[in-house]
Design a protein around this motif. Structure first.
Motif, short mmCIF file in Angstrom:
data_model
loop_
_atom_site.label_atom_id
_atom_site.label_comp_id
_atom_site.label_asym_id
_atom_site.label_seq_id
_atom_site.Cartn_x
_atom_site.Cartn_y
_atom_site.Cartn_z
N UNK A 294 -4.34 -17.83 -13.01
CA UNK A 294 -3.60 -16.65 -12.45
C UNK A 294 -2.24 -17.23 -12.27
N UNK A 295 -1.80 -18.46 -12.06
CA UNK A 295 -0.70 -19.08 -11.77
C UNK A 295 -0.16 -19.13 -13.11
N UNK A 296 -0.78 -19.55 -14.40
CA UNK A 296 0.06 -19.45 -15.80
C UNK A 296 0.30 -18.25 -16.15
N UNK A 297 -0.11 -17.07 -15.94
CA UNK A 297 0.09 -15.66 -16.32
C UNK A 297 1.33 -15.34 -15.23
N UNK A 298 1.34 -15.57 -14.03
CA UNK A 298 2.44 -15.42 -13.35
C UNK A 298 3.80 -16.10 -13.83
N UNK A 299 3.64 -17.31 -14.22
CA UNK A 299 4.81 -17.99 -14.83
C UNK A 299 5.23 -17.37 -15.92
N UNK A 300 4.41 -17.05 -16.89
CA UNK A 300 4.68 -16.49 -18.24
C UNK A 300 5.43 -15.16 -18.06
N UNK A 301 4.80 -14.39 -17.17
CA UNK A 301 5.59 -13.05 -17.03
C UNK A 301 6.91 -13.07 -16.10
N UNK A 302 7.14 -14.31 -15.66
CA UNK A 302 8.25 -14.68 -14.76
C UNK A 302 7.98 -13.66 -13.51
N UNK A 303 7.01 -13.59 -12.65
CA UNK A 303 6.40 -12.95 -11.57
C UNK A 303 6.32 -14.06 -10.31
N UNK A 304 6.46 -15.23 -10.78
CA UNK A 304 6.00 -16.30 -9.62
C UNK A 304 6.37 -15.83 -8.07
N UNK A 305 7.42 -15.33 -7.98
CA UNK A 305 7.87 -15.19 -6.61
C UNK A 305 7.09 -14.00 -6.06
N UNK A 306 6.68 -12.95 -6.98
CA UNK A 306 5.54 -11.75 -6.43
C UNK A 306 4.17 -12.46 -6.52
#
Length: 378
Positions: A294-306
């Motif tokens: 989950x964290x890796x996907x969020x980082x790759x799509x640039x949605x870490x703050x979401x």
């Protein structure tokens, strides 16, 4: 693998195979494949776990109602990893580097969890890996992901530009611009980005791990979170949708939609056996793998703050532990909650396990839906 065979190789000779070029079609097939793998392979893995006497240890200080769960097969996360990774490899474009980064991250965090579970249940050491070793391995895995993304950034295939919810014109770069063009100083230039990735991945993996305390709770929340990420990866990789929603245009990340779809299917299949009363627990091998994914996907799509909104329940569970420990140390033994993580607090208030699980699922859905609405609230 099947994408390469059916579309890239056989399509010129059999035109109906053109459907395999469509991301939505392959995502649907990956989801179904993951679900079937989990449902069909699940009984075999559960039986093997019973044969090897790989049972769950229940803490004596935990809720008394949980003592009857002692001995339930654990390390079922092996099934989750198989059901997520195999369909991803079958249906995605394996020439896409983001697919391999995500697969590698999931596998790395899964192996950390496997080692922790193995020590607990095989060597009968209830603590598993030491906290320092466990955290060290998680940081190492996160560093590998960060370095791989920095390498793609230098090739022009990735951007470290941060997407900030609600503010469309504020997209800071997580690197020191004046150093990024100097070859020997490139990694130093991207140090802020590397540290940020490590923070996101370590926090995400541990948050899912802390949530895994009731039958079906963590995997149910994962279904919702992975579903939201499936939507986000698709629109981030779609030229028209990303432009309309004013997201960073990243065509290559669209392939991660297949990975997220596989995670949804695998999680639904695992829930079949993990629903209350659970026949198997995922263990750290499952929770750390899912959290890392989950964290890796969020980082790759640039949605870490979401991500804190997408996985709101995971954040609340982790925050409850931090607050509880902080209060105990700073206030001389005084606690905020009856027990942490948060789901145990509500159990001790008198809520039944099923009620806690259902209500947390509802909250997870509310968080995920609100996160998706922010795509237009900019």
């Amino acid at each position: 693998m099947l994408y390469w065979l059916l579309y890239q190789k056989l399509f010129p000779y059999f035109r109906p195979f053109r459907v395999f070029r469509y991301l939505t079609f392959r995502t649907a097939f990956a989801t179904i494949t993951a679900l079937l793998i989990a449902l069909l392979v699940g009984p075999y893995i559960i039986q093997k776990l019973r044969e090897f006497q790989i049972g769950q240890y229940i803490r004596e200080e935990g809720p008394k109602a949980h003592q009857k769960k002692a001995g339930t097969p654990t390390m079922g996360g092996v099934l989750i990893c198989i059901a997520v990774l195999l369909p991803t490899l079958l249906w995605s474009d394996l020439s896409n580097p983001f697919v391999w980064i995500t697969v590698g991250s999931t596998l790395a965090f899964g192996l950390i969890g496997f080692a922790d579970d193995y020590i607990k249940v095989v060597h009968r050491r209830n603590l598993g890996l030491t906290s320092r070793a466990k955290m060290g391995y998680q940081i190492l895995a996160s560093l590998c992901v960060a370095v791989a993304l920095v390498a793609l950034q230098t090739q022009g295939s990735y951007s470290t530009q941060l997407s900030v919810p609600f503010i469309k014109n504020f997209r800071p770069h997580l690197h020191i611009g004046m150093l990024s063009h100097i070859p020997h100083l490139a990694l130093i230039a991207f140090l802020p980005f590397v540290l940020f990735v490590v923070l996101v991945l370590v926090a995400s993996s541990n948050a899912v791990n802390l949530t895994d305390g009731l039958d079906g709770l963590a995997i149910g929340c994962t279904i919702i979170t992975a579903g939201a990420l499936t939507v986000l990866t698709y629109v981030s990789g779609h030229v028209v949708f990303s432009d309309y929603l004013e997201l960073a245009r990243m065509p290559m990340v669209g392939e991660l939609t297949i990975f997220c779809g596989s995670m949804v299917g695998a999680s639904i299949g695992f829930l079949w056996y993990n629903a209350h009363p659970a026949e198997v627990f995922m263990g750290d091998v499952g929770s750390l793998a899912l959290g890392g994914a989950i964290g890796t996907v969020a980082v790759i799509i640039r949605q870490e703050l979401l991500l804190p909104l997408i996985g709101g329940i995971f954040v609340l569970e982790a925050a409850s532990v931090i607050l509880q420990v902080g209060s105990y140390k700073l206030r001389k033994g005084k606690r905020i909650f009856k027990m942490a993580p948060l789901h145990h607090h509500f159990e001790l208030l008198g809520w039944s396990e099923s009620k806690v699980i259902a209500r947390f699922w509802i909250l997870a859905l509310v968080f995920a839906l609100f996160a998706l609405t922010t795509l237009k609230l900019r």
